[in-house]
Structures are given as C-alpha cells and as structure tokens.
Design an enzyme around this catalytic site. Structure first.
Site, PDB file in Angstrom:
ATOM      1  N   SER A 572      -1.899   2.519  -8.628  1.00  0.00           N
ATOM      2  CA  SER A 572      -1.573   1.773  -7.425  1.00  0.00           C
ATOM      3  C   SER A 572      -1.782   2.627  -6.170  1.00  0.00           C
ATOM      4  O   SER A 572      -2.852   3.189  -5.973  1.00  0.00           O
ATOM      5  CB  SER A 572      -0.127   1.251  -7.539  1.00  0.00           C
ATOM      6  OG  SER A 572       0.124   0.265  -6.582  1.00  0.00           O
ATOM      7  N   ASP A 686      -1.968  -4.557 -11.019  1.00  0.00           N
ATOM      8  CA  ASP A 686      -1.356  -3.253 -10.732  1.00  0.00           C
ATOM      9  C   ASP A 686      -1.004  -2.482 -12.013  1.00  0.00           C
ATOM     10  O   ASP A 686      -0.341  -3.013 -12.918  1.00  0.00           O
ATOM     11  CB  ASP A 686      -0.096  -3.472  -9.901  1.00  0.00           C
ATOM     12  CG  ASP A 686       0.418  -2.194  -9.273  1.00  0.00           C
ATOM     13  OD1 ASP A 686       0.807  -1.278 -10.025  1.00  0.00           O
ATOM     14  OD2 ASP A 686       0.412  -2.107  -8.034  1.00  0.00           O
TER      15      ASP A 686
END
Length: 830
Positions: A572, A686
C-alpha cells in the site's frame, strides 16, 4: 619409521643431484617432510660435487642410502654418474629423475648403473615418496607397501591417530579401504546398523539430525575429519544421518578389521575412547557453524573485464562479510598469469600445493598463496597439463573449502562446458553466470546460447545458478528472456558504461590491481557480494495511510548511517514510498510529490457516488501514472516488489515485474476507496488485506536480514470522541446547541464508513503481522497513535517521528548485521 639396524638419523643420507636450485629445493623439502626422522637430506649441484660428498660421508662412518640424480647437467651426465656410484658405492639405491633423458639414457642407466627406478619430471609426489620409501625399506629391513604409505600420508595427521606410533598407524592404514561417494549421496541414515568408521580423505559431508537432508544440520566435516567411530566401540545404531555436500573420498574401517587390530594394539582402543568422549562433549554444547561456500563463476565474456568483475566480487566479499576468501583462477589473462604463477627457488608454488593435497595445513597455505591489498588469496593451477586438472580439482577445492569461508572458482566458458568445468560447477554451492546485455536480438541469442544449453541439459544446476548482467541501459525484453532460465530474484544487474569498464591493469605493488568501478557499479558489486556472502539486508515498509510517512525518517537514518539495503518491499502506501525511494528520489522530493498528489486526490472532482469505489478510477490511474510514468519494476536500480490481494482466488500476489505504476495502484487499491486493478486474470486490491508487512516474502527470496517497519498502531484513538455528551447538558441552551452540534460532528465524523473500512483492514493486518513477525530480524514500530490515517497535512511531523525511532534502533541494526558476518572464531574454523 625406525631403523631395525640401529642406525641413527645423522649417519644415514639421501643425496639429491641437480643443477637447478628450484628442483633441489622441491626434492629436499618433500624428502625431509617424509623421511626427516630417518635420514639426513643433502644435495649437490653437479655429479662431481655429489661424488665428493659421498666420499666425505663414508669417511665419517655414515651411509648413503639413496641417490636421486638428474640426467642433463654440466660436466658428467646423470647416467654416467650413477654408473660410477654403482661401482664405487655398492648397495646404494639409485633413481634417475629427468625430463630430458629419453629411453636411450634410461636404458643405459638400467644396464650399466643397476638403476632402481626412472622417473620423469614433473613427478607425482606421492608416487615419488612411495618409491623412495620402498628403496629405504629394503636397506633398513622395514618395508611397507606403496599403497599403505600413501594412506599413511593421508591419515597420520588425523586427530584420532596422532598419538599412535607409526607402526600402529601403518597397521590401520593397511586395513583401510578407499570408497567414493558423489555429491548429495546419503552415506547412512539415523538408526541404520553401525558397522564401520569413515575418515574423510577429500570432500565434505554434513551431519544431519534426522532422515531428511532438510533436518537440522549438526556439523559440517571436511578433510581429516571422521564419523561413525561409535560403531567401533559400541556397535549401536547410527545416531545421525551423513550426506555428502561434495564428491567425497573416504577411508573406511570395518568393525571386523578394527577388532583384529585391537588384538595387536590395545592402545588404539584407549585413544579412540578418549576421542569419542571428546566428540560427544563437543556435539552436546554446539551446533553446526556456517558452511563454507564454493562459488563457481562462469565467464563467457570475450573481454577481460569479466576477470575484473570476479576480482571485485572477491574483494567485496572480504569487506562485506569479514570472511576469508580465495580466488581459484582457472582462466587468468595476461600479466595476471605471471604475477600469480611466479615461483621463486625459495618459495613453494601451485605445483607443490597439488603434490601435497593430502597433508598440507592452513598455516602453509597462508604462506604460499599470494594475497592482494584487500586480503584476497589467489591460486592459479600450474601451466603443465600434467597432472590433468580433472584428477585433482575436487580434492583441491575440498582443501580450500576447509580453510576459507568463500572459494571463488573463475572459469572461462565458450559454447560448451568441458568435463573439468562441469565437475567444478557440480561441486559448487552457487553458480554465478556472467553475461552482457546485448544491443541486438541476434547478439541476445549468442549471449544466452550456453545458458540455454545448461538449462536444457543440466536443469538441477540451474537451481543454484544466479545471473550477473552487465548493462548500460535497462532492456525489459532481455530481462524477461532471462526469467525463462532463473527466478527474477536471482538476476543481479551491474550497471556499467564508459566510466565503469573496469579494465584490467597489472601493478608491481600488488598481486592484482584493477581500476576502480564507478560508485554505482561499486554499490552493485557490493550488493552481489552480500547476497553471495549471506549478509544481505532487506527493508519492508508496511501500509498505513499518512502514518506510512514515518518510513521516510527510517530511510533517512539508514542512509546517513551507511546501512546497506539490498531489496525494498512494501504494501500500500509503504510500497508507494519505497518505489519513489528506489527510483532515487530524496525525502524532500517524496514529500513534495506526496503533498501535490494528496491535493489532487482530495479535490471534489476526484470523488464520485460509490458504485465500485469513492474515488474515480481514471483520476487515480492518471495521478499515479504521472508520478511513475512507464517505468518497469525490473528496470529499477534496486530489486523491489509489492504485495496485493486477488479478489478472484483470495490469494496473496507478489508483484515483481511489469509496469511499476500498475503495481502501485494494485497494492494500494483500498476496498471501497479505489477500484480493483485488473492485471491478467486477477482483480487486485490493497495488500494490507493479506500481508501488510511482507517480511516473510523476503525471507523466502533469500534475504538474510529483514528490517520490518510497521506503522499500524495497536489502538485507533481517533475513533473515540474527545468530548463527553454529558458535558453538553450542563451548558446554557444556546451554547448547549452549538456544543451538541460540535459533539455530533466529532462523534460521527470520526467513524465515517471509510474509516471503519480502513480500521477493519488494519485490525486484520495487525493479526497477520503478529503471526509473521517471526520472519523479522528487526521489527520497528514507531508510536504514531496521535496521528490520523488522513493526517497528510502533518507529514513532516510524521517523518520526524520515524527518524527518531530509527535512531533509537540503529545500534540494534548494526549488531544484527555484525552477527551475520564472519567472526574471528568463524575464520579460525574456516
């Protein structure tokens, strides 16, 4: 060996006759080591001088037992000299040793001088000493066979036999059987019946505490070591498994033969019992140290800089690991040959080492092998084709592996690998293959022809092969082509250009001298050396919104403290920041890029009604592409990867190739905020969903030390209102209304849907990180509770927190790196 006629050492002589001082030095050294306890070794540079010396010995009451003479000498020739010796000194044994005599001279000496043996130069040391032993045996009436003499040479320095008399050693040597095992052979398994002892003549084995080679390794044993001794005394089943790590030659002593020996020499049992108890004590208090490594460098490059790269890698191995390094250069070029091969009459050279492989010790190697200014030892096999390289290379490598932490073997290779080279490759722990990135497709086919052959014909060897690719500019198509042969993590790029040719330049000041590479090339070579030396460092940057900017403070500290980083991985926002850093952006540049990106992302034009996500897909796609462009991951100057989750399979996906901006989009595609990213047949979101701090992935890719930075706090204090609703009731009506509205904004504005989603993912990530923290060597967790996930206006403060935390951890990082390097004790063991 003692004379049965009572002669003292000072009265018995062996005389060597040759007009070359270097030959006399070799002869006298070899004879003195083998028979110095029996005879005095004298030498003469001419036949006339030798005859005078023999007369003086006779006048003093001594005896010349053996004469070893060259054929071609000034004045009297060797065959004529030996004829005179035969007539004037009957009973003296005679050896003609020459490289020029030919059959005619040998026949003359045999017919007229009663010649005992005839040997050609260069002689085989073991054969030569065995012949002299036989000739001496006939004189002193204590003959032993040539085979027993050879075995005695190999075992008399073994700890188990050091305190035994030569007679006892010879009795044992006569019973020993020579057996051979190929690399990766299981000699016996734990709980197998025990019926023999093994002594390692050459090669290496590992002692494994189980039946499988993946079980715990208790010890690595090399030349002169022994195992299975418990079988001789107790006959109990094997207590461990033994597996060869190199081709091995072993002497085997069966229990039946051992029992027969005890009847004649009970002292053997006493000595063996003492050694056994010591071995048991040693194994009970320690485990195996790090295995010394054989690294074969295959160099198909036409130019000389391939040699320079190998030398630089060897030099950086010394610096990066504190290890002892020897470079066995099977294919030296130009002046390098002369500087290393040079053997003065006063020195022992490569040929001497080969002739003494069974008995040479580490202290002798240290004196013999040339050393450069960086501490690298060098060995170049003799120019002579005899003995052939194939007859001694495994034993030579076994010797070096015993005394050096890293043995680099540099071999030149063309379109084929000869049997000698293939044997070296098979024995190696790691194969390093050098190649140059081509400028055209046709050149690319030529560069990889040998690599293709290895891949097709030797697939097992490819499992331990790593590539070093010389390149001036990134070429993704060639990188993709190489991935067909090895995993991407085993491809190392060495950036070179006109300033980094590293051309070879000999120097009179040192054994080898090469021009310095550019700083960038030096960093690349250092990274390669750390991977080879098992001291590589990987940095993992976890996700966490604005809190992830603490990573920049950590990176700043590592850079200022000169802590090497060989690979960066992230998830991320950690991946976003790590990628910018790998691209060469400074901390200030990354902050400027981030603040500009946040303003664009926070614009009302970025948001939309959430059918798939709150943020418009095209908007975020364009923003990330503007930052990273069309850069490919494989073209980055440092290895990099990031983690995402596939909605289709539910699996973790490691992204280590392809468009960098696509990978960053995928690893940061927070559910409900951003649309999933489609790559091939996957829909990626993610990476924090499956692995927020992916240190385990680094370990699986061979990184030795993992520094993991986790920026997710255990508690999310921003979900808790700072104002109590009961306080509002006590206020006057107007202030009560205003305060209540403020309370509602604080209370419910804090727990909007996006915050709930992010916290749920964070909680799941915390649990996963706890379970995988065993893969972290250093776990850094800055205290970031007072910062919100969306505190992008406070990024400098978050960076400062990261820097403070990094400085608190720096000493622990240094100590952990130091623990990976070879200690002084490791070097002594090596």
């Amino acid at each position: 060996m003692k004379s049965q006629q009572g002669r003292s050492r000072e009265k018995n002589f062996i005389i060597c006759v040759d007009d070359e001082q270097s030959i006399l030095n070799q002869l006298s050294t070899q004879l003195d080591e083998a028979f110095g306890d029996l005879c005095m070794i004298e030498y003469a540079e001419s036949a006339e001088e030798a005859l005078a010396l023999m007369e003086d010995i006779e006048k003093d009451g001594g005896s010349t037992l053996v004469v070893i003479s060259d054929q071609v000498m000034p004045g009297m020739k060797g065959d004529e000299f030996l004829e005179i010796v035969n007539s004037r000194f009957p009973g003296v044994r005679k050896v003609l040793l020459t490289g020029y005599a030919g059959l005619e001279s040998a026949m003359y000496a045999i017919n007229h001088a009663d010649l005992d043996r005839y040997l050609e130069k260069p002689w085989d040391r073991q054969e030569f000493l065995a012949i002299v032993q036989q000739l001496l045996g006939a004189v002193v009436e204590s003959p032993i066979s040539e085979s027993v003499f050879r075995v005695r040479e190999a075992i008399q320095n073994v700890q188990m036999f050091r305190d035994l008399s030569l007679d006892a050693v010879d009795l044992i040597a006569d019973k020993l059987q020579l057996v051979t095992f190929a690399k990766d052979t299981v000699i016996f398994k734990i709980n197998d019946p025990a019926d023999c002892l093994y002594i390692i003549k050459s090669g290496e084995v590992k002692v494994v505490a189980g039946e499988d080679e993946t079980d715990e390794v208790l010890a690595y044993l090399g030349r002169g070591s022994y195992f299975g001794e418990m079988a001789l005394l107790t006959g109990e089943p094997r207590s461990a498994s033994i597996i060869t790590t190199m081709d091995a030659e072993l002497f085997m002593l069966t229990k039946q033969d051992f029992d027969q020996l005890l009847a004649r020499h009970p002292s053997i049992a006493v000595t063996l019992s003492h050694v056994l108890s010591q071995r048991l004590r040693d194994l009970s208090i320690k485990r195996a140290g790090r295995q010394n490594k054989l690294i074969c460098v295959i160099n198909p490059l036409a130019e000389t800089r391939g040699h320079d790269i190998v030398i630089h890698i060897a030099q950086r191995l010394v610096k990066e690991t504190n290890g002892r390094v020897v470079l066995v250069d099977i294919a030296p070029i130009g002046e390098h040959i002369h500087s290393i091969r040079e053997e003065t009459p006063e020195s022992k050279g490569a040929y001497w080492v080969i002739q003494n492989l069974d008995k040479i010790q580490g202290e002798e190697l240290e004196k013999i092998l040339p050393t450069d200014d960086n501490g690298v030892k060098f060995f170049v096999p003799p120019l002579q084709k005899e003995p052939p390289l194939s007859t001694y290379i495994v034993q030579l490598l076994s010797l070096f592996k015993e005394f050096y932490n890293f043995v680099l073997i540099h071999v030149k290779a063309d379109a084929d690998l000869h049997d000698d080279i293939l044997k070296v490759v098979e024995q190696s722990n790691t194969v390093l293959y050098l190649l140059k990135q081509p400028e055209t497709r046709q050149e690319g086919e030529q560069e990889t022809v040998l690599l293709r052959m290895l891949h097709q014909e030797q697939p097992n060897l490819m499992k331990k092969t790593e590539l070093v690719v010389l390149r001036e500019m990134p070429d993704s198509s060639f990188s993709e082509q190489l991935c067909a042969f090895v995993d991407r993590t085993r491809i190392h790029y060495l950036r070179v250009g006109e300033q980094a040719q590293m051309l070879f330049r000999p120097s009179s000041k040192t054994i080898v001298s090469v021009s310095e590479p550019t700083p960038q090339a030096q960093r690349d070579v250092s990274r390669i050396a750390r991977r080879l030396g098992n001291v590589s460092v990987g940095l993992v940057l976890g996700g966490g919104g604005a809190r992830a900017y603490a990573h920049l403070g950590i990176l700043k500290v590592l850079e200022e403290e000169h802590i090497p980083v060989d690979l960066i991985a992230g998830t991320s926002m950690g991946a976003f920041l790590g990628a910018l850093y790998v691209m060469g952006k400074s901390v200030d540049e990354i902050l400027d890029i981030s603040q500009g990106a946040w303003k664009r992302l926070n614009s009302p034009f970025s948001w939309t009604l959430p059918r798939v996500a709150f943020i418009k897909g095209k908007r975020i796609d364009r923003l990330v592409h503007d930052i990273f462009g069309d850069t490919l991951i494989e073209d980055l100057p440092l290895p990099f990867f990031c983690v995402a989750a596939d909605l289709v399979s539910g699996q973790e996906v490691v992204l280590s190739s392809g468009k960098l901006y696509k990978a960053i989009l995928a690893t940061g595609a927070l559910p409900a905020f951003f649309e999933p990213v489609r790559i091939k047949n996957m829909f990626l979101v993610d990476g924090g969903v499956v692995n927020n701090v992916p240190g385990d992935v680094l370990k699986k890719q061979g990184i030795d030390m993992v520094i993991a930075v986790d920026v997710t706090p255990e508690r999310e204090v921003h979900l808790v209102s700072k104002q109590n609703s009961s306080e509002v009731v006590a206020l006057p009506p107007r202030q009560r209304l205003l305060s209540y509205l403020k309370y509602l904004k604080t209370r419910y504005g804090t727990i909007l849907l996006p915050r709930i989603i992010m916290r749920v993912i964070a909680i799941e990530g915390l649990e996963i990180t706890r379970n995988k923290s065993r893969y972290f060597d250093i776990h850094i967790k800055p205290n970031l509770e007072k910062f919100d996930l969306f505190d992008f206006r406070r990024l400098p403060d978050i960076v400062n927190i990261g820097e403070q935390t990094g400085r608190q951890e720096i000493e622990k990082i240094r100590q952990t790196i130091a623990s990976l390097k070879r200690s002084n004790e490791d070097q002594k063991k090596g």
